[in-house]
Design a protein around this motif. Structure first.
Motif, PDB file in Angstrom:
ATOM      1  N   GLY A 103      -6.176  23.154   4.801  1.00 36.54           N
ATOM      2  CA  GLY A 103      -7.551  23.008   5.646  1.00 36.54           C
ATOM      3  C   GLY A 103      -7.448  23.846   6.446  1.00 36.54           C
ATOM      4  N   THR A 104      -8.057  23.757   7.758  1.00 33.34           N
ATOM      5  CA  THR A 104      -8.106  24.796   8.746  1.00 33.34           C
ATOM      6  C   THR A 104      -7.186  24.459   9.953  1.00 33.34           C
ATOM      7  OG1 THR A 104      -9.782  23.006   9.932  1.00 33.34           O
ATOM      8  CG2 THR A 104     -10.550  24.920   8.421  1.00 33.34           C
ATOM      9  N   VAL A 105      -6.463  23.394   9.868  1.00 29.79           N
ATOM     10  CA  VAL A 105      -5.506  23.187  11.048  1.00 29.79           C
ATOM     11  C   VAL A 105      -3.954  22.896  10.751  1.00 29.79           C
ATOM     12  CG1 VAL A 105      -7.650  21.964  12.400  1.00 29.79           C
ATOM     13  CG2 VAL A 105      -5.880  20.602  11.064  1.00 29.79           C
ATOM     14  N   VAL A 106      -3.816  22.766   9.543  1.00 30.44           N
ATOM     15  CA  VAL A 106      -2.472  22.597   9.127  1.00 30.44           C
ATOM     16  C   VAL A 106      -1.693  23.823   9.124  1.00 30.44           C
ATOM     17  CG1 VAL A 106      -0.883  21.720   7.365  1.00 30.44           C
ATOM     18  CG2 VAL A 106      -3.004  20.586   7.805  1.00 30.44           C
ATOM     19  N   ASP A 107      -0.652  24.131   9.744  1.00 31.69           N
ATOM     20  CA  ASP A 107       0.456  25.007   9.803  1.00 31.69           C
ATOM     21  C   ASP A 107       1.350  25.361   8.593  1.00 31.69           C
ATOM     22  OD1 ASP A 107       1.564  27.411  10.397  1.00 31.69           O
ATOM     23  OD2 ASP A 107       2.346  26.672  12.592  1.00 31.69           O
ATOM     24  N   ALA A 108       1.354  26.333   7.852  1.00 30.42           N
ATOM     25  CA  ALA A 108       2.030  26.352   6.676  1.00 30.42           C
ATOM     26  C   ALA A 108       3.488  26.502   7.112  1.00 30.42           C
ATOM     27  CB  ALA A 108       1.722  27.823   5.934  1.00 30.42           C
ATOM     28  N   GLU A 109       3.843  26.934   8.200  1.00 37.20           N
ATOM     29  CA  GLU A 109       5.247  27.160   8.431  1.00 37.20           C
ATOM     30  C   GLU A 109       5.899  25.718   8.793  1.00 37.20           C
ATOM     31  OE1 GLU A 109       5.649  29.566  11.799  1.00 37.20           O
ATOM     32  OE2 GLU A 109       5.100  31.637  10.609  1.00 37.20           O
ATOM     33  N   ASP A 110       5.012  24.767   9.409  1.00 35.03           N
ATOM     34  CA  ASP A 110       5.499  23.383   9.387  1.00 35.03           C
ATOM     35  C   ASP A 110       5.800  22.694   8.119  1.00 35.03           C
ATOM     36  OD1 ASP A 110       5.060  23.860  12.357  1.00 35.03           O
ATOM     37  OD2 ASP A 110       3.123  22.842  12.340  1.00 35.03           O
ATOM     38  N   VAL A 111       5.076  23.066   7.543  1.00 32.72           N
ATOM     39  CA  VAL A 111       5.249  22.411   5.852  1.00 32.72           C
ATOM     40  C   VAL A 111       6.469  23.068   5.319  1.00 32.72           C
ATOM     41  CG1 VAL A 111       4.347  22.076   3.712  1.00 32.72           C
ATOM     42  CG2 VAL A 111       2.946  21.754   5.756  1.00 32.72           C
ATOM     43  N   GLU A 113       3.926  13.657   9.095  1.00 29.76           N
ATOM     44  CA  GLU A 113       4.271  13.892  10.500  1.00 29.76           C
ATOM     45  C   GLU A 113       3.798  15.257  10.969  1.00 29.76           C
ATOM     46  OE1 GLU A 113       5.387  11.297  12.327  1.00 29.76           O
ATOM     47  OE2 GLU A 113       5.273   9.986  10.719  1.00 29.76           O
ATOM     48  N   VAL A 114       3.471  16.140  10.000  1.00 25.60           N
ATOM     49  CA  VAL A 114       2.939  17.588  10.276  1.00 25.60           C
ATOM     50  C   VAL A 114       1.795  17.391  11.057  1.00 25.60           C
ATOM     51  CG1 VAL A 114       2.598  19.743   9.459  1.00 25.60           C
ATOM     52  CG2 VAL A 114       4.614  18.555   8.752  1.00 25.60           C
ATOM     53  N   PRO A 115       1.412  17.998  12.147  1.00 26.70           N
ATOM     54  CA  PRO A 115       0.267  17.751  12.723  1.00 26.70           C
ATOM     55  C   PRO A 115      -0.916  18.657  11.862  1.00 26.70           C
ATOM     56  CG  PRO A 115       2.046  18.976  14.288  1.00 26.70           C
ATOM     57  CD  PRO A 115       2.479  18.854  12.971  1.00 26.70           C
ATOM     58  N   GLY A 116      -1.876  17.834  11.764  1.00 24.60           N
ATOM     59  CA  GLY A 116      -3.110  17.880  11.039  1.00 24.60           C
ATOM     60  C   GLY A 116      -3.025  17.529   9.630  1.00 24.60           C
ATOM     61  N   VAL A 117      -1.941  16.824   9.183  1.00 27.61           N
ATOM     62  CA  VAL A 117      -1.816  16.358   7.862  1.00 27.61           C
ATOM     63  C   VAL A 117      -2.108  14.912   7.778  1.00 27.61           C
ATOM     64  CG1 VAL A 117      -0.354  15.799   5.936  1.00 27.61           C
ATOM     65  CG2 VAL A 117      -0.072  17.896   7.076  1.00 27.61           C
TER      66      VAL A 117
END
Length: 347
Positions: free
Chosen positions: A159-167, A193-197
């Protein structure tokens, strides 16, 4: 040598039958008296007697035969014969029993050897099964054959807000873990728990990969915060991001601070979420003092009085028809709080 005189052979007499015709018993011939022979002529005289008296010859021969025949052992008695037969039968039975015993012992030895071979085969088979299970356990649990490789993890739905590094940081925690023991539901909970997921599903790709599908929380509004920036909220009023300036394509929601604010905010976000994407991108500012007084301003357009969140789909359809018609040109306000009786205010 003295002269041996042979006695004259008596003439044979014919038996005279009695006058009555009855058979008469034969009478032995009369023995003539002979002088006693001398010692030297004993053998000759004996032979002469045999010739003269044939019935004595047979007797003398039989006597001589009995005299010359060696003594024979007496015949065994019946009891002795029975005992001897019983003894011989016992010996034969003992021999037969001994043979049967030897054959039985040989058979028992063969059976014991066969039982030992069968037991050894069973234990060897069990040992093989244990070794096979141990090998499979090592392959499944500890070997690198099924170990998770982060480079083989595919992620979609950022999407537009999920950071790939957090995943990637969440996936890296499970690097090297066997896919057979990896709990996909637990990994999905960690990804939520990842922001934006908003939601996540995890699927194993054997032997060492994963397919992760994310459902991101797309922001629908921005709310000013105390730091001077803006919090990005999705349709469920969940903070999914932060922006230092007001986003160009997101409406800025102005709501009072205090008790009841959450219900007003939920009503405003419900209205924004019901708007079509094309119309929502035109909304600039949204404000509400209560749940029934939702109002927003369109970019390069009039102010829209929406009212409550009820019948939001019908209101959105009526608003689109008015904006596409010529009646909205030059209008300063459009009221769709009563969608069956909309009003347009012009300058």
């Amino acid at each position: 040598m003295p002269e041996v005189r042979r006695p004259p052979r008596p003439a044979a007499r014919r038996d005279a039958r009695p006058a009555s015709g009855a058979p008469s018993r034969p009478q032995p011939p009369a023995t003539p008296s002979t002088p006693r022979p001398r010692t030297g002529a004993v053998r000759v005289e004996a032979e002469s007697e045999e010739v003269a008296q044939p019935w004595r010859r047979d007797t003398s021969r039989a006597r001589a035969t009995r005299t010359r025949t060696p003594a024979q052992p007496p015949a065994p008695r019946l009891g002795a014969r029975l005992r001897r037969g019983a003894s011989r039968g016992t010996e034969v039975a003992a021999d037969q029993l001994g043979n049967v015993t030897l054959r039985l012992q040989a058979r028992l030895k063969e059976r014991a050897a066969a039982q030992r071979r069968l037991s050894a085969l069973v234990w060897a088979r069990r040992a093989g099964y244990v070794a096979l299970v141990a090998l499979l356990g090592w392959v499944v649990l500890a070997s690198p054959v099924l170990a998770l490789d982060p480079t083989q993890v595919e992620v979609t739905g950022y999407g537009t807000v999920v950071d790939a590094e957090d995943v990637e940081a969440v996936v890296a925690v499970h690097e090297g873990q066997s896919l057979a023991t990896l709990a996909s539901s637990r990994l999905a909970d960690e990804l939520r728990e990842v922001p934006g997921v908003r939601d996540a599903t995890v699927e194993r790709i054997w032997p060492r990969g994963l397919l992760i599908t994310l459902t991101s929380r797309e922001p629908v509004a921005a709310v000013p915060n105390a730091d001077g920036g803006y919090d990005l909220l999705d349709a469920e009023a969940t903070r999914v991001g932060h922006a230092d300036a007001a986003p160009e394509k997101l409406p800025v929601v102005q709501v009072p601070v205090g008790e009841g604010t959450q219900r007003i905010l939920d009503s405003v976000l419900g209205v924004v979420n019901e708007l079509p994407v094309k119309l929502r991108n035109r909304v600039q500012d949204v404000s509400a003092s209560t749940e029934d007084t939702v109002t927003f301003v369109l970019r390069n357009g009039p102010e829209v009085k929406w009212g409550s969140a009820e019948d939001s789909r019908l209101k959105a359809r009526v608003l689109q028809v008015l904006l596409e018609s010529g009646e909205a040109k030059g209008a300063t306000a459009i009221d769709v709080s009563a969608p069956t009786l909309p009003t347009v205010t012009t300058a």
